[in-house]
Scaffold this motif. Structure first.
Motif, PDB file in Angstrom:
ATOM      1  N   ALA A   1       0.840  -1.191   0.000  1.00 50.01           N
ATOM      2  CA  ALA A   1       0.000   0.000   0.000  1.00 50.01           C
ATOM      3  C   ALA A   1       0.879   1.246   0.000  1.00 50.01           C
ATOM      4  O   ALA A   1       2.044   1.217   0.393  1.00 50.01           O
TER       5      ALA A   1
ATOM      6  N   SER B   1      -3.508   4.659  -2.242  1.00 54.98           N
ATOM      7  CA  SER B   1      -4.297   3.525  -1.745  1.00 54.98           C
ATOM      8  C   SER B   1      -5.037   3.813  -0.444  1.00 54.98           C
ATOM      9  O   SER B   1      -6.033   3.158  -0.147  1.00 54.98           O
TER      10      SER B   1
ATOM     11  N   TRP C   1      -3.129   2.183  -7.868  1.00 56.66           N
ATOM     12  CA  TRP C   1      -3.262   2.351  -6.423  1.00 56.66           C
ATOM     13  C   TRP C   1      -4.674   2.029  -5.947  1.00 56.66           C
ATOM     14  O   TRP C   1      -4.872   1.657  -4.785  1.00 56.66           O
TER      15      TRP C   1
ATOM     16  N   GLY D   1      -5.388  -0.642  -3.137  1.00 53.83           N
ATOM     17  CA  GLY D   1      -6.286  -0.325  -2.037  1.00 53.83           C
ATOM     18  C   GLY D   1      -7.413  -1.328  -1.914  1.00 53.83           C
ATOM     19  O   GLY D   1      -8.357  -1.114  -1.156  1.00 53.83           O
TER      20      GLY D   1
END
Length: 341
Positions: free
Chosen positions: A125, A201, A252, A256
């Motif tokens: 992340a 994220s 991202w 996430g």
């Protein structure tokens, strides 16, 4: 939307979420006959520091038609981009033949960078966050944007994007973020410009969720009091579509644990810009299903531009491929992909 446990078991399948390219000029009607591929200049940050003009010329030679800038700063009474005055930087781009269509910048609040894998390799992340917006600092934030709007008008860049998430601990924090975002978007609209937000994220965590190096399951909020809304969804539903747009970084979003395709379908027209990113050179890892992403993006309507971006590899040794070489390979992937218009 995938549950977190399901996502972890099916990361590659979820990665089939993709990205869209926009081949039309911002606000223009009708598709051009040739792909117009943009790049976020952060992708070659090492090369830019070594040879600004030569590196930008290399982007043009590769085939990129337009750029999204990074490195804007407010110096005393004048703005600058990577140490160049606004006029100097714009002339340099004009001479090379690269159109500056967008810019990344953030207000001067304390920043917090977190890499989920501890090393910033792009395999965990990532969050780029700034301190919580408050009633006390909101005026400072808005004054920053007033000056930035004037500077970007001089620079000839019609679009500004904030890539840093204000820390939110409560729904009230999130509401204030939306309020400030709407006010910023209104300032931009008054200047005949556009303003939007770019994710990493952390935006896909729930408001109030506890995360970070010191997090443990025992610290999690109980089910009865656990705020149910994802912060990114809160932004989408509580900002004015006529004032605030979203530039989705699809990589991202996947990191996430959310599906970009689902967002395109759920919020049609909210994503005129996209960042196209992979764990390495675009299309080289099999992690991202760009075809699904592009197709869903086109189908949802509103897509106007996309930018190639490479945060990784970020070579530290001369034996590693240069960022420019990785960018060239990524350009070729997009240019040769039939699903990209």
């Amino acid at each position: 939307m995938y549950e977190r446990r399901t996502f972890l078991k099916n990361a590659t399948a979820l990665a089939a979420a993709g990205m869209l390219p926009a081949s039309n000029a911002w606000g223009a009607a009708g598709a051009p006959t040739q792909k117009k591929i943009g790049i976020q200049t952060y992708s070659i940050r090492r090369q830019l520091k070594q040879d600004m003009v030569g590196s930008l010329k290399a982007l043009k030679h590769i085939g990129f038609s337009h750029v999204e800038l990074y490195g804007y700063e407010q110096q005393d009474k004048r703005g600058a981009v990577l140490g160049y005055s606004l006029k100097e930087y714009r002339k340099m781009l004009d001479d090379i033949g690269l159109e500056p269509t967008s810019s990344h910048l953030e207000p001067p609040l304390k920043s917090f960078y977190k890499f989920g894998d501890g090393g910033g390799t792009g395999k965990g992340a990532r969050s780029i966050q700034i301190e919580t917006y408050t009633r006390e600092n909101a005026s400072t934030v808005l004054e920053f944007w007033k000056r930035a709007i004037a500077d970007h008008h001089e620079l000839g860049v019609p679009v500004m994007v904030q890539p840093a998430m204000p820390l939110v601990h409560t729904p009230d924090d999130a509401k204030l973020v939306c309020d400030v975002f709407n006010q910023t978007g209104e300032l931009a609209r008054e200047a005949n410009m556009r303003w939007g937000y770019h994710n990493h994220s952390a935006e896909f965590e729930r408001i109030g969720a506890k995360r970070g190096e010191d997090w443990s399951p025992e610290m999690e909020i109980t089910h009865d009091s656990y705020p149910s809304e994802i912060f990114y969804d809160f932004l989408l539903t509580n900002t004015d579509p006529s004032l605030v747009f979203f530039e989705m970084d699809v990589y991202w979003a996947v990191m996430g644990q959310c599906d970009p395709v689902a967002y395109f379908r759920r919020y049609p027209g909210r994503f005129p810009l996209l960042h196209i990113k992979d764990r390495d050179v675009l299309g080289s890892t099999g992690f991202m299903n760009f075809e699904n992403i592009f197709k869903a993006g086109y189908a949802s309507g509103g897509l106007e531009r996309y930018y190639v971006e490479l945060e990784y590899p970020n070579p530290a040794t001369s034996a590693s491929p240069s960022q420019l070489e990785s960018v060239r390979k990524s350009y070729e992937y997009v240019a040769n992909s039939a699903f990209v218009k």
